[in-house]
Design a protein around this motif. Structure first.
Motif, PDB file in Angstrom:
ATOM      1  N   LEU A   1       8.845  14.586 -36.612  1.00  0.00           N
ATOM      2  CA  LEU A   1       8.497  15.956 -35.782  1.00  0.00           C
ATOM      3  C   LEU A   1       8.438  17.607 -35.779  1.00  0.00           C
ATOM      4  CD1 LEU A   1       7.529  14.156 -32.428  1.00  0.00           C
ATOM      5  CD2 LEU A   1       5.578  14.415 -33.880  1.00  0.00           C
ATOM      6  N   LEU A   2       9.746  17.256 -35.642  1.00  0.00           N
ATOM      7  CA  LEU A   2      10.623  18.801 -35.693  1.00  0.00           C
ATOM      8  C   LEU A   2      11.034  19.333 -37.615  1.00  0.00           C
ATOM      9  CD1 LEU A   2      15.204  18.151 -34.052  1.00  0.00           C
ATOM     10  CD2 LEU A   2      12.894  19.493 -33.231  1.00  0.00           C
ATOM     11  N   VAL A   3      10.522  18.223 -38.276  1.00  0.00           N
ATOM     12  CA  VAL A   3      10.464  18.598 -39.616  1.00  0.00           C
ATOM     13  C   VAL A   3       9.009  19.676 -39.833  1.00  0.00           C
ATOM     14  CG1 VAL A   3       9.625  18.235 -42.222  1.00  0.00           C
ATOM     15  CG2 VAL A   3      11.657  17.114 -41.141  1.00  0.00           C
ATOM     16  N   LEU A   4       8.242  19.859 -39.215  1.00  0.00           N
ATOM     17  CA  LEU A   4       6.871  20.241 -38.448  1.00  0.00           C
ATOM     18  C   LEU A   4       7.000  21.646 -38.300  1.00  0.00           C
ATOM     19  CD1 LEU A   4       4.628  16.809 -38.444  1.00  0.00           C
ATOM     20  CD2 LEU A   4       4.834  18.049 -40.778  1.00  0.00           C
ATOM     21  N   LEU A   5       8.029  22.044 -37.384  1.00  0.00           N
ATOM     22  CA  LEU A   5       8.410  22.899 -36.817  1.00  0.00           C
ATOM     23  C   LEU A   5       8.212  24.137 -37.536  1.00  0.00           C
ATOM     24  CD1 LEU A   5      10.558  21.973 -33.821  1.00  0.00           C
ATOM     25  CD2 LEU A   5       8.219  21.971 -34.146  1.00  0.00           C
ATOM     26  N   PRO A   6       7.618  25.337 -37.538  1.00  0.00           N
ATOM     27  CA  PRO A   6       7.773  26.615 -37.584  1.00  0.00           C
ATOM     28  C   PRO A   6       9.031  27.396 -38.024  1.00  0.00           C
ATOM     29  CG  PRO A   6       6.385  27.328 -35.995  1.00  0.00           C
ATOM     30  CD  PRO A   6       6.571  25.431 -35.977  1.00  0.00           C
TER      31      PRO A   6
ATOM     32  N   GLY B   1      17.946  24.433 -28.926  1.00  0.00           N
ATOM     33  CA  GLY B   1      18.335  25.598 -28.962  1.00  0.00           C
ATOM     34  C   GLY B   1      18.164  26.250 -29.313  1.00  0.00           C
ATOM     35  N   ILE B   2      17.815  26.890 -30.795  1.00  0.00           N
ATOM     36  CA  ILE B   2      17.101  27.523 -31.503  1.00  0.00           C
ATOM     37  C   ILE B   2      15.561  27.603 -30.600  1.00  0.00           C
ATOM     38  CG2 ILE B   2      15.510  28.365 -33.299  1.00  0.00           C
ATOM     39  CD1 ILE B   2      17.671  27.059 -35.015  1.00  0.00           C
ATOM     40  N   TYR B   3      15.393  27.137 -30.006  1.00  0.00           N
ATOM     41  CA  TYR B   3      13.508  27.038 -29.702  1.00  0.00           C
ATOM     42  C   TYR B   3      13.710  27.675 -28.373  1.00  0.00           C
ATOM     43  CZ  TYR B   3       9.777  25.799 -32.557  1.00  0.00           C
ATOM     44  OH  TYR B   3       9.007  25.847 -33.401  1.00  0.00           O
ATOM     45  N   TRP B   4      14.642  27.332 -27.769  1.00  0.00           N
ATOM     46  CA  TRP B   4      15.310  27.921 -26.243  1.00  0.00           C
ATOM     47  C   TRP B   4      15.492  29.285 -26.776  1.00  0.00           C
ATOM     48  CZ3 TRP B   4      14.446  27.366 -21.092  1.00  0.00           C
ATOM     49  CH2 TRP B   4      15.508  27.949 -20.463  1.00  0.00           C
TER      50      TRP B   4
END
Length: 227
Positions: free
Chosen positions: A151-156, A199-202
């Motif tokens: 699922l993380l692989v699909l994040l942009p 952390g990056i998304y936060w």
């Protein structure tokens, strides 16, 4: 793009390289010049009993390496499907809308040429140990970690899919060789990857909220995050 399924001939796999080794099988597929494209269905049929772990490795290594635009989209969905099946203890199955997807043999060869030396080295040091970690029910946890990584692989997020992809590769190889140490190592890499990407998304979400609030005069504009 799709094309009629033609069974991949593995009879020419170099026995000196180890006919049952994944590295030898994948290079044989990548160097076969009897086709211009390789479909996911072709790989599923050719890899047979080792299809789950092998396909997880193939799709994960493709997303871990720099590839032309659109290639990751071809393999992202099947990676989610396969890791979910591992997590749920299901047999390998992919819908036709996925098995009909294909990538050029040139692109596949590029990936295998880059990955095969590392894969061959890994196969040389892996061996069956702590095999209970590669069996039910312990393997369900490995499947859960791999599913989250897929699922993380699909994040942009540019570049953020490399660590999750590597975690899936390690878990997949551990499953193929029944090496519990590699499965644990892959799970640890996956957990660290989740923390880093989270952390990056936060940071990005916090910055976005700060920008919105400053737009309405509820605070000073936040500095651009260095991610």
């Amino acid at each position: 793009m799709t094309e009629p399924h033609v069974e991949i001939d593995l009879s020419k796999v170099d026995k000196a390289e180890g006919a049952d080794r994944l590295s030898a099988i994948l290079m044989a597929i990548a160097t076969a010049e009897d086709r211009d494209r390789i479909s996911i269905g072709d790989l599923l049929e050719a890899l047979k009993r080792r299809a789950l772990g092998a396909l997880m490795f193939i799709f994960a290594i493709i997303t871990a390496l720099p590839m032309p635009p659109g290639v990751s989209a071809v393999v992202g969905a099947p990676l989610v499907f396969l890791t979910a099946q591992l997590m749920l203890g299901m047999n390998v199955w992919l819908p036709r809308i996925i098995t009909d997807r294909s990538l050029s043999r040139v692109d596949f060869h590029r990936v295998m040429k880059a990955a095969s030396p590392w894969l061959a080295r890994a196969e040389g040091i892996m061996k069956p140990r702590f095999e209970f970690l590669a069996k039910r029910p312990a393997v369900y946890f490995a499947g859960f970690v791999a599913f989250v990584m897929a699922l993380l692989v699909l994040l942009p997020i540019p570049g953020a899919n490399m660590a999750p992809s590597i975690a899936i590769c390690i878990i997949a190889l551990g499953l193929l060789e029944r090496d519990g140490i590699w499965i644990v190592l892959g799970a640890l890499v996956g957990i660290v990857s989740t923390i880093v990407v989270g952390g990056i998304y936060w940071v990005l979400i916090s910055w976005t909220v700060g920008v919105v609030l400053s737009f309405f005069g509820l605070g000073a504009p936040p500095p651009v995050p260095a991610v």
